[in-house]
Scaffold this motif. Structure first.
Motif, mmCIF file in Angstrom:
data_model
loop_
_atom_site.group_PDB
_atom_site.id
_atom_site.type_symbol
_atom_site.label_atom_id
_atom_site.label_comp_id
_atom_site.label_asym_id
_atom_site.label_seq_id
_atom_site.Cartn_x
_atom_site.Cartn_y
_atom_site.Cartn_z
ATOM 1 N N UNK A 171 37.051 35.964 38.635
ATOM 2 C CA UNK A 171 36.899 36.856 37.488
ATOM 3 C C UNK A 171 35.493 36.759 36.893
ATOM 4 N N UNK A 172 34.965 35.540 36.810
ATOM 5 C CA UNK A 172 33.608 35.384 36.282
ATOM 6 C C UNK A 172 32.583 36.075 37.170
ATOM 7 N N UNK A 173 32.744 35.946 38.480
ATOM 8 C CA UNK A 173 31.827 36.627 39.390
ATOM 9 C C UNK A 173 31.955 38.136 39.278
ATOM 10 N N UNK A 174 33.206 38.619 39.067
ATOM 11 C CA UNK A 174 33.387 40.058 38.896
ATOM 12 C C UNK A 174 32.708 40.582 37.648
ATOM 13 N N UNK A 175 32.807 39.828 36.531
ATOM 14 C CA UNK A 175 32.130 40.255 35.309
ATOM 15 C C UNK A 175 30.616 40.188 35.459
ATOM 16 N N UNK A 176 30.125 39.167 36.145
ATOM 17 C CA UNK A 176 28.683 39.058 36.365
ATOM 18 C C UNK A 176 28.179 40.220 37.223
ATOM 19 N N UNK A 180 25.420 43.198 36.166
ATOM 20 C CA UNK A 180 24.180 43.435 36.907
ATOM 21 C C UNK A 180 24.140 44.784 37.613
ATOM 22 N N UNK A 181 25.281 45.462 37.748
ATOM 23 C CA UNK A 181 25.309 46.748 38.447
ATOM 24 C C UNK A 181 24.648 47.815 37.574
#
Length: 277
Positions: A171-176, A180-181
């Protein structure tokens, strides 16, 4: 439980040990070294008496201890008779074994007198011992079962913890990645295609030089409605004031309050839907 027979039993035992020691040393004729054999025989005989006094059992029974005691007494009596015969002393051969035999009999009477009449029998004590062994076995099995359950619970908690960490990292990687997108802006299509005024045919002037009619093309911004411009500028500007100023610069003749209202509606739609559809 004490008994008056305890004192004579101890006295006879001491005398029997002294007589047996002297007889064995004299019979062996080995000098002081013979004390080792004599002391060993005395220790065996005394140990059996102590075992009987403590109601010691072998394989759950008392009779093996009593049998050992009588066998030791028989061996000691045999040596005492042999000693009397070797000395050619008939009285010594006959009277010598009487001392250990008498001590043994007095000890039997003393032990019987010290025994509690209300004490459990051998069968009853054996039954209780079997129940106690069964209880200890059940307790040991229960402890092992608890340890197995604890190990299973610890393994399950470890698996759940690992799954939780994996999901949290995902989930943290998805929010990051979402931060950045780049912002995806849906292209805005004009409601009406650009209209270009048709050029009029050349008209000769009096000077006979042709004069082209003025043609003009309306730009894309002039053909878009205020609502379209509001959606476009809201998507690319951080606040409503900047978007309103940009639209008013493109449309000087537009009513600024109306433009501001269109910008606010567009901002509200963008925040509510997460983007225009």
């Amino acid at each position: 439980m004490r008994t008056p027979l305890l004192t004579p039993a101890i006295t006879l035992s001491a005398g029997s040990l002294a007589w047996t020691t002297w007889s064995l040393v004299d019979l062996l004729g080995a000098g002081p070294i013979g004390l080792t054999v004599a002391a060993g025989a005395d220790i065996i005989w005394a140990s059996v008496i102590v075992a009987e006094a403590r109601s010691l059992r072998i394989a759950g029974h008392r009779w093996p201890v009593a049998a050992i005691g009588w066998a030791a007494l028989l061996a000691v009596g045999t040596f005492l008779v042999w000693h009397g015969i070797a000395r050619d002393h008939t009285a010594m051969a006959v009277a010598g074994p009487l001392l250990p035999i008498g001590a043994k009999l007095v000890w039997l009477l003393a032990l019987a007198d010290m025994r509690d009449p209300s004490a459990l029998t051998d069968d009853e004590q054996a039954k209780l011992a079997a129940m106690e062994r069964g209880l200890r076995l059940a307790e040991a099995e229960h402890q092992i079962e608890l340890r197995q359950r604890q190990m299973t619970a610890e393994r399950l908690l470890a698996d759940v913890s690992v799954d939780f960490e994996i999901e949290l990292t995902r989930q943290e990687k998805g929010r990051e990645l979402a931060r950045r997108a780049p912002i995806a802006i849906t292209p805005i299509t004009a409601e009406q295609p650009p209209i270009t005024l048709a050029s009029t045919p050349e008209q000769p002037h009096a000077s006979e030089r042709p004069e082209h009619a003025a043609t003009s093309a309306i730009t894309d911004h002039e053909q878009k409605s205020i609502a379209d411009l509001a959606r476009e500028h809201v998507a690319i500007t951080p606040d409503n004031t900047t978007a309103t100023n940009a639209i008013c610069s493109l449309r000087p003749d537009a009513d600024r309050p109306s433009v501001g209202a269109a910008v606010r509606r567009a901002r509200q739609q963008l925040d509510t839907r997460g983007g225009y559809r």
